[in-house]
Design an enzyme around this catalytic site. Structure first.
Site, PDB file in Angstrom:
ATOM      1  N   TYR A 155      15.072 -36.751  97.222  1.00  0.00           N
ATOM      2  CA  TYR A 155      16.418 -36.852  96.633  1.00  0.00           C
ATOM      3  C   TYR A 155      16.856 -38.312  96.615  1.00  0.00           C
ATOM      4  O   TYR A 155      16.714 -39.023  97.627  1.00  0.00           O
ATOM      5  CB  TYR A 155      17.424 -35.993  97.426  1.00  0.00           C
ATOM      6  CG  TYR A 155      17.104 -34.514  97.258  1.00  0.00           C
ATOM      7  CD1 TYR A 155      17.608 -33.789  96.187  1.00  0.00           C
ATOM      8  CD2 TYR A 155      16.224 -33.872  98.135  1.00  0.00           C
ATOM      9  CE1 TYR A 155      17.263 -32.453  95.990  1.00  0.00           C
ATOM     10  CE2 TYR A 155      15.872 -32.544  97.948  1.00  0.00           C
ATOM     11  CZ  TYR A 155      16.395 -31.840  96.872  1.00  0.00           C
ATOM     12  OH  TYR A 155      16.034 -30.537  96.664  1.00  0.00           O
ATOM     13  N   SER A 156      17.389 -38.737  95.468  1.00  0.00           N
ATOM     14  CA  SER A 156      17.885 -40.117  95.356  1.00  0.00           C
ATOM     15  C   SER A 156      19.093 -40.286  96.267  1.00  0.00           C
ATOM     16  O   SER A 156      19.974 -39.421  96.297  1.00  0.00           O
ATOM     17  CB  SER A 156      18.350 -40.417  93.926  1.00  0.00           C
ATOM     18  OG  SER A 156      17.371 -40.071  92.994  1.00  0.00           O
TER      19      SER A 156
ATOM     20  N   GLU B 242      13.361 -43.361  87.034  1.00  0.00           N
ATOM     21  CA  GLU B 242      13.101 -42.329  88.047  1.00  0.00           C
ATOM     22  C   GLU B 242      13.609 -41.001  87.494  1.00  0.00           C
ATOM     23  O   GLU B 242      14.813 -40.723  87.523  1.00  0.00           O
ATOM     24  CB  GLU B 242      13.815 -42.668  89.360  1.00  0.00           C
ATOM     25  CG  GLU B 242      13.289 -41.836  90.499  1.00  0.00           C
ATOM     26  CD  GLU B 242      13.495 -42.548  91.829  1.00  0.00           C
ATOM     27  OE1 GLU B 242      12.600 -43.305  92.247  1.00  0.00           O
ATOM     28  OE2 GLU B 242      14.569 -42.368  92.416  1.00  0.00           O
TER      29      GLU B 242
HETATM   30  P1  FAD Z   1      11.638 -25.284  94.001  1.00  0.00           P
HETATM   31  O1  FAD Z   1      11.844 -24.068  94.821  1.00  0.00           O
HETATM   32  O2  FAD Z   1      10.633 -26.258  94.460  1.00  0.00           O
HETATM   33  O3  FAD Z   1      11.350 -24.862  92.527  1.00  0.00           O
HETATM   34  C1  FAD Z   1      10.912 -25.788  91.596  1.00  0.00           C
HETATM   35  C2  FAD Z   1       9.830 -25.122  90.787  1.00  0.00           C
HETATM   36  O4  FAD Z   1      10.409 -24.043  90.070  1.00  0.00           O
HETATM   37  C3  FAD Z   1       9.252 -26.024  89.730  1.00  0.00           C
HETATM   38  O5  FAD Z   1       8.202 -26.811  90.262  1.00  0.00           O
HETATM   39  C4  FAD Z   1       8.805 -25.042  88.698  1.00  0.00           C
HETATM   40  O6  FAD Z   1       7.544 -24.544  89.046  1.00  0.00           O
HETATM   41  C5  FAD Z   1       9.787 -23.908  88.823  1.00  0.00           C
HETATM   42  N1  FAD Z   1      10.835 -23.988  87.788  1.00  0.00           N
HETATM   43  C6  FAD Z   1      11.845 -24.862  87.726  1.00  0.00           C
HETATM   44  N2  FAD Z   1      12.611 -24.628  86.661  1.00  0.00           N
HETATM   45  C7  FAD Z   1      12.062 -23.568  86.035  1.00  0.00           C
HETATM   46  C8  FAD Z   1      12.390 -22.863  84.871  1.00  0.00           C
HETATM   47  N3  FAD Z   1      13.454 -23.187  84.137  1.00  0.00           N
HETATM   48  N4  FAD Z   1      11.594 -21.831  84.522  1.00  0.00           N
HETATM   49  C9  FAD Z   1      10.528 -21.489  85.260  1.00  0.00           C
HETATM   50  N5  FAD Z   1      10.166 -22.131  86.372  1.00  0.00           N
HETATM   51  C10 FAD Z   1      10.922 -23.158  86.748  1.00  0.00           C
HETATM   52  N6  FAD Z   1      17.360 -33.432  92.630  1.00  0.00           N
HETATM   53  C11 FAD Z   1      18.708 -33.485  92.791  1.00  0.00           C
HETATM   54  O7  FAD Z   1      19.384 -32.463  92.717  1.00  0.00           O
HETATM   55  N7  FAD Z   1      19.335 -34.670  93.072  1.00  0.00           N
HETATM   56  C12 FAD Z   1      18.645 -35.822  93.194  1.00  0.00           C
HETATM   57  O8  FAD Z   1      19.249 -36.891  93.429  1.00  0.00           O
HETATM   58  C13 FAD Z   1      17.232 -35.793  93.029  1.00  0.00           C
HETATM   59  N8  FAD Z   1      16.506 -36.913  93.154  1.00  0.00           N
HETATM   60  C14 FAD Z   1      15.155 -36.874  92.996  1.00  0.00           C
HETATM   61  C15 FAD Z   1      14.430 -38.060  93.129  1.00  0.00           C
HETATM   62  C16 FAD Z   1      13.067 -38.042  92.964  1.00  0.00           C
HETATM   63  C17 FAD Z   1      12.305 -39.347  93.110  1.00  0.00           C
HETATM   64  C18 FAD Z   1      12.409 -36.829  92.667  1.00  0.00           C
HETATM   65  C19 FAD Z   1      10.915 -36.796  92.478  1.00  0.00           C
HETATM   66  C20 FAD Z   1      13.102 -35.662  92.544  1.00  0.00           C
HETATM   67  C21 FAD Z   1      14.492 -35.656  92.712  1.00  0.00           C
HETATM   68  N9  FAD Z   1      15.254 -34.483  92.618  1.00  0.00           N
HETATM   69  C22 FAD Z   1      16.612 -34.539  92.755  1.00  0.00           C
HETATM   70  C23 FAD Z   1      14.598 -33.165  92.404  1.00  0.00           C
HETATM   71  C24 FAD Z   1      14.296 -32.493  93.766  1.00  0.00           C
HETATM   72  O9  FAD Z   1      13.295 -33.225  94.436  1.00  0.00           O
HETATM   73  C25 FAD Z   1      13.793 -31.063  93.647  1.00  0.00           C
HETATM   74  O10 FAD Z   1      12.693 -31.048  92.783  1.00  0.00           O
HETATM   75  C26 FAD Z   1      14.826 -30.085  93.139  1.00  0.00           C
HETATM   76  O11 FAD Z   1      15.934 -30.044  94.006  1.00  0.00           O
HETATM   77  C27 FAD Z   1      14.219 -28.662  93.064  1.00  0.00           C
HETATM   78  O12 FAD Z   1      13.711 -28.344  94.304  1.00  0.00           O
HETATM   79  P2  FAD Z   1      13.814 -26.863  94.869  1.00  0.00           P
HETATM   80  O13 FAD Z   1      13.112 -26.807  96.180  1.00  0.00           O
HETATM   81  O14 FAD Z   1      15.216 -26.395  94.857  1.00  0.00           O
HETATM   82  O15 FAD Z   1      13.032 -26.038  93.783  1.00  0.00           O
END
Ligand code: FAD
Ligand code: A2P
Length: 380
Positions: A159-160, A378
């Protein structure tokens, strides 16, 4: 035959040689000892908020800088670019030994009628040892509690960082994030993202495993007269919020002693007005610094582009092509892109058209800006 006087004279003649050998051994040992102390210092992370040294590029040592030249005549790269951000902390905490930070605050950033869920979350870092310090533009990792479908601990998500190194309360011992809960439909079922849901649900007092900091792609330049163009969608505003606080927030400015004199231009994309993030702060900066801050919104589901489609930040970029490229022609201008990965092709297309209007070729220009350390991306 040696007389007694000759023996004494011979002995005395050796004294300078003995002194020279002794002196040589002493200086060699001292040099090694000094080198060891310097190396040990370099390896130890700082346990306090670190302000970067102001760089006077005209006096920078040639061994520490690299000179970049650009082929395009009317867009010059900076003459000197810092080779490495050696003073920027990275990986103080890794997944095997994360820091357990305490949640201080977790509140919604959205207004009534907004789509989805976006929260501002602050963690206490004061008990971290070594201290988890960071600078604007970096990210931290969060390891959500619980296990995945295979019974393994969840992997970290990045997360940024949305706060400056001094933190929202300016005491230098907190870090804040701006998190959107991932939600999507699959086979008629609503799926919640693991880490984003975990973060949006945590309460003050909860302990959270934190890693990092990481990232050197989105760092601000040291120069106070740099121009900063920011292209953000949704939570992509997180690093920009940190930059803007560093530039315009009164107490932060007192702390950082960084007197921003350039122009900051934020292009912000949100689905609805109620989804605009940190809007009150941004309006305050506009009122306080009208000559230094410009704020252009693309509210996709309330505004239309010229083709009658949703208004995206790339449409705003095109509207402002001339002014924007006048800024880019200035070697002190940096461009930052953060948020949805999906916006990249659209931004590229808009920049291509905008560049054409100025007789420039974006496909050639972008790698040059990147090489000069002026194009920062990013997306996720
Ligand atoms: P997960 O449970 O990991 O689910 C994500 C997975 O769900 C995906 O990989 C994909 O397989 C699936 N998926 C997603 N959307 C769909 C769809 N529409 N249909 C079907 N499948 C889908 N997030 C922020 O909120 N704020 C930030 O500031 C931020 N900064 C970031 C900075 C960097 C450098 C990076 C790399 C990412 C950043 N993110 C940020 C994103 C964050 O890291 C996560 O990826 C995001 O919160 C989702 O994680 P999760 O565990 O909730 O989702
Ligand atoms: P929309 O969802 O209306 O299509 P948030 O993260 O809060 O949803 O905000 C993301 C913003 O970025 C929304 O306004 C969204 O518009 C917009 N957006 C979606 N896809 C793109 C894209 N390809 N290029 C630029 N902006 C986009």
């Amino acid at each position: 035959m040696y007389s007694q006087a000759k023996v004494i004279a011979g002995g005395l003649a050796h004294i300078p040689v003995v002194i020279a050998v002794f002196y040589f051994i002493l200086t060699t040992f001292n040099k090694r000892a000094l080198k060891f102390v310097e190396e040990s210092k370099a390896k130890k992370p700082e346990a306090k908020v670190v302000e970067p040294k102001k760089v006077d590029v005209s006096k920078a040592e040639s061994s520490k800088v690299e000179t970049t030249k650009t082929k395009i005549t009317n867009v010059e790269a900076p003459k000197v670019v810092k080779k490495k951000h050696a003073d920027v902390p990275v990986n103080i905490y890794r997944p095997k030994t994360p820091y357990e930070g305490t949640v201080i605050d977790n509140y919604s950033l959205l207004k009534e009628g907004a789509i989805g869920r976006v929260n501002h979350i602050t963690f206490d870092l004061k008990d971290s040892d070594p201290f988890l310090n960071y600078v604007e533009g970096q990210s931290i990792g969060i390891m959500p509690a619980g296990e995945d479908a295979n019974g393994k601990p969840h992997k970290l998500r990045l997360y940024s960082i949305a706060s400056t190194r001094h933190g929202d309360n300016f005491n230098g011992t907190t870090v804040s994030l701006c998190v959107r809960q991932l939600q999507y439909e699959k086979d008629g079922e609503t799926i919640n993202g693991v880490c984003s849901t975990y973060l949006c649900d945590i309460k003050p007092g909860d302990k959270v495993k934190i890693t990092g900091p990481v990232g050197k792609e989105m760092l601000l330049p040291d120069e106070e007269d740099a121009n900063i163009v920011m292209l953000a969608t949704g939570t992509g505003i997180a690093p920009m919020r940190a930059y803007l606080r560093r530039m315009f927030e009164a107490t932060e400015k007192e702390k950082n002693n960084w007197n921003f004199k350039g122009k900051a231009w934020l292009f912000m994309g949100a689905p609805k007005s109620a989804n605009l993030l940190y809007e009150e702060d941004l309006q305050r900066y506009l009122a306080d610094y009208p000559d230094n801050f410009k704020y252009t919104k693309a509210i996709s589901r309330e505004q239309q582009n010229t083709k009658g489609g949703r208004m995206y930040i790339q449409d705003r970029v095109l509207e402002s092509a001339n002014e924007l490229f006048n800024m880019i022609e200035n070697e002190k201008t940096h461009i930052y892109l953060c948020g949805l990965k999906g916006m990249e092709p659209g931004i590229d297309e808009a920049m291509t058209k905008a560049a054409e209007e100025k007789g420039l070729n974006w496909a050639e220009l972008r790698p040059q800006l990147k090489k000069a350390g002026r194009w920062h991306v990013e997306t996720y």
